[in-house]
Design a protein around this motif. Structure first.
Motif, short mmCIF file in Angstrom:
data_model
loop_
_atom_site.label_atom_id
_atom_site.label_comp_id
_atom_site.label_asym_id
_atom_site.label_seq_id
_atom_site.Cartn_x
_atom_site.Cartn_y
_atom_site.Cartn_z
N VAL A 1 -12.26 -8.88 -2.80
CA VAL A 1 -11.51 -7.68 -2.46
C VAL A 1 -10.80 -7.07 -3.66
CG1 VAL A 1 -9.34 -8.82 -1.73
CG2 VAL A 1 -10.07 -6.66 -0.66
N LYS A 2 -10.25 -7.89 -4.57
CA LYS A 2 -9.61 -7.31 -5.75
C LYS A 2 -10.65 -6.72 -6.70
CE LYS A 2 -6.63 -8.18 -9.74
NZ LYS A 2 -7.60 -8.05 -10.84
N ALA A 3 -11.80 -7.38 -6.84
CA ALA A 3 -12.85 -6.84 -7.70
C ALA A 3 -13.30 -5.47 -7.19
CB ALA A 3 -14.04 -7.79 -7.76
N LEU A 4 -13.52 -5.37 -5.89
CA LEU A 4 -13.90 -4.10 -5.30
C LEU A 4 -12.78 -3.07 -5.46
CD1 LEU A 4 -15.76 -2.34 -3.49
CD2 LEU A 4 -14.57 -3.33 -1.52
N ALA A 5 -11.56 -3.49 -5.22
CA ALA A 5 -10.42 -2.57 -5.27
C ALA A 5 -10.20 -2.02 -6.68
CB ALA A 5 -9.17 -3.28 -4.79
N GLU B 1 0.82 -1.20 0.00
CA GLU B 1 0.00 0.00 0.00
C GLU B 1 0.86 1.26 0.00
OE1 GLU B 1 -2.94 2.45 3.02
OE2 GLU B 1 -2.70 0.30 3.31
N ARG B 2 1.87 1.29 0.85
CA ARG B 2 2.72 2.47 0.95
C ARG B 2 3.58 2.64 -0.30
NH1 ARG B 2 5.61 2.71 6.68
NH2 ARG B 2 6.41 4.64 5.72
N LEU B 3 4.07 1.55 -0.86
CA LEU B 3 4.84 1.65 -2.09
C LEU B 3 3.98 2.17 -3.24
CD1 LEU B 3 6.99 -1.62 -2.09
CD2 LEU B 3 7.76 0.70 -1.59
N PRO C 1 -4.57 -16.04 -2.73
CA PRO C 1 -4.81 -15.12 -1.60
C PRO C 1 -3.79 -14.00 -1.53
CG PRO C 1 -5.09 -17.39 -0.91
CD PRO C 1 -4.50 -17.44 -2.29
N TRP C 2 -2.51 -14.33 -1.72
CA TRP C 2 -1.48 -13.29 -1.69
C TRP C 2 -1.64 -12.33 -2.85
CZ3 TRP C 2 2.66 -12.35 1.71
CH2 TRP C 2 2.70 -13.21 2.80
N PHE C 3 -1.86 -12.86 -4.03
CA PHE C 3 -1.96 -12.01 -5.21
C PHE C 3 -3.17 -11.08 -5.14
CE2 PHE C 3 -3.49 -11.23 -9.54
CZ PHE C 3 -2.37 -10.62 -10.10
N LEU C 4 -4.32 -11.60 -4.78
CA LEU C 4 -5.53 -10.77 -4.77
C LEU C 4 -5.51 -9.75 -3.63
CD1 LEU C 4 -8.33 -13.38 -5.62
CD2 LEU C 4 -7.11 -11.83 -7.16
N VAL C 5 -5.09 -10.17 -2.46
CA VAL C 5 -5.05 -9.24 -1.33
C VAL C 5 -4.00 -8.15 -1.58
CG1 VAL C 5 -4.42 -9.04 1.11
CG2 VAL C 5 -5.96 -10.86 0.36
N LEU C 6 -2.86 -8.51 -2.09
CA LEU C 6 -1.83 -7.50 -2.34
C LEU C 6 -2.24 -6.57 -3.48
CD1 LEU C 6 1.51 -9.46 -1.83
CD2 LEU C 6 0.22 -8.06 -0.21
N ASN C 7 -2.98 -7.07 -4.46
CA ASN C 7 -3.53 -6.18 -5.49
C ASN C 7 -4.49 -5.17 -4.88
OD1 ASN C 7 -3.36 -6.36 -8.69
ND2 ASN C 7 -2.65 -8.30 -7.83
N ALA C 8 -5.29 -5.62 -3.94
CA ALA C 8 -6.21 -4.70 -3.27
C ALA C 8 -5.43 -3.65 -2.49
CB ALA C 8 -7.15 -5.46 -2.35
N ALA C 9 -4.36 -4.05 -1.82
CA ALA C 9 -3.52 -3.10 -1.10
C ALA C 9 -2.87 -2.11 -2.06
CB ALA C 9 -2.46 -3.84 -0.30
#
Length: 389
Positions: free
Chosen positions: A320-324, A76-78, A238-246
């Protein structure tokens, strides 16, 4: 990934170290990376030297032992500063998840030390964003090695990574839909096609790669032959989708913050009023902030669902990625409109964030595919039908 050691003191240390790298290297380089379309090597090397590329590696190989929440905050910060750097690191962590679970100890230790950048190589020309349907082949050779042949359509950090988590059809027919391999960089038969000159994420090094008679050791298989799809869905996704959302959250939050600064700091000379004095402008800013905060809350709940092993964790991860992707597209678009002609100037960084945000919708699984997945899970259907497995 295993051996997580999230605690307040460690989190503060990671946050401080990341802030230093951002201030000293990543933020000053962001506009240059975007302008020239160059791989963000100075930023990646600085993150590696600071121990931030091995955060999620197990402590038993010298890693930080942190969980997905810590890495999501890093992404997120990056992303708020440089989308290209964030995407390179995101894909590194998605691939690291597989290597941590199934890879050799020496590579895990190299990643933990910051000396090894990895990435995913899933999407292919033949199946495009349907990563779960590989076309590339794996063939056992007489000398005990394995020959890989494939045309990968998009590989982040292509030609820059030290290894690739590579998908193929299985060695043995009917063993399963997919097998994963750890492919070291620089092997004969492995090539990168052209440069990346895209609309956004211009420095993420996303280029086609080809394997033509590429040989790897049979020990390079990650998990069992044919078990690659289960690994991709259970470990990578899970890692890919959550990190995409971040990633999307970082872009959206920085765009909303820039819009707020612009409204607060810009005054109309002929009236003496600041842009924030207009109720419509304040309303539009509020909408951007609410959308962004709603995504932050949903991402937080998704992480909580995964950490607690809640029954709805899979559904949250797919959502979460769809929403993001939709949120960041709308927020960056709204910030551009709110800041008017000033947003088109490079120095604000808004138009860069606007362009970088377009990628989320089309990165596999695309938003359309995720909506279908969510609908399938919600109605009791398997995530993929048998024809795609």
């Amino acid at each position: 990934m295993t051996s997580t050691v999230d605690n307040a003191e460690s989190e503060r240390s990671v946050s401080h170290t990341l802030g230093t790298v951002i201030d000293d290297v990543i933020r000053p380089q962001a506009s240059i990376v975007d302008r020239d379309g160059t791989f963000p090597r100075p930023g990646v090397d600085a993150l590696a030297a600071a121990g931030l590329l091995g955060l999620a590696c197990s402590t038993d190989v010298g890693g930080g032992g942190h969980g997905l929440r810590t890495v999501a905050e890093l992404i997120e910060r990056l992303a708020a500063e440089c989308g290209s750097t964030a995407m390179v690191v995101l894909m590194h962590y998605a691939a690291t998840a597989v290597i941590e679970a199934h890879g050799p100890r020496e590579i895990r230790a190299a990643i933990a030390s910051g000396g090894h950048l990895t990435t995913l190589a899933f999407s292919e020309y033949g199946s495009r964003s349907h990563f779960w349907s590989p076309i590339g082949t794996a063939t056992a050779a007489d000398d005990g090695s394995v020959r890989l042949d494939a045309r990968k359509s998009w590989v982040t950090s292509a030609g820059e990574a030290d290894s690739y988590v590579w998908s193929s059809l299985p060695l043995t027919r009917d063993a399963g839909p997919m097998t994963l391999w750890l492919v070291p960089a620089g092997r004969t038969g492995l090539s990168v096609a052209g440069d990346f000159d895209g609309l956004g994420l211009r420095g993420n090094g996303s280029r086609p790669m080809t394997a033509a008679g590429l040989r790897v050791s049979s020990a390079g298989m990650l998990a069992a032959d044919g078990a690659g799809l289960d690994t991709a869905l259970g470990t990578v996704l899970p890692w890919f989708l959550v990190l995409n959302a971040a990633f999307c959250l970082g872009l959206a939050d920085s765009a909303a913050a820039e819009a707020s600064r612009h409204l607060t700091g810009t005054t109309l000379t002929h009236t003496g009023a600041a842009l924030r004095d207009a109720p419509v402008a304040r309303r539009d800013l509020a909408r951007l902030m609410i959308r962004t905060d709603a995504l932050r809350a949903f991402l937080g709940d998704t992480l909580s669902a995964l950490e607690a092993g809640r029954d709805d964790a899979t559904l949250r991860v797919l959502q979460v990625k769809a929403l993001a992707g939709e949120t960041v597209a709308d927020v960056t678009d709204g910030a551009m409109q709110l800041c008017g002609g000033s947003a088109f100037r490079k120095e604000l960084g808004l138009e860069r964030r606007f362009r970088d945000a377009r990628a989320a919708r089309v990165m596999a699984p695309t938003t359309d595919a995720l909506h279908d997945f969510v609908g399938r899970v919600a109605t009791g259907l398997p995530l993929l039908d048998e024809a795609n497995r």
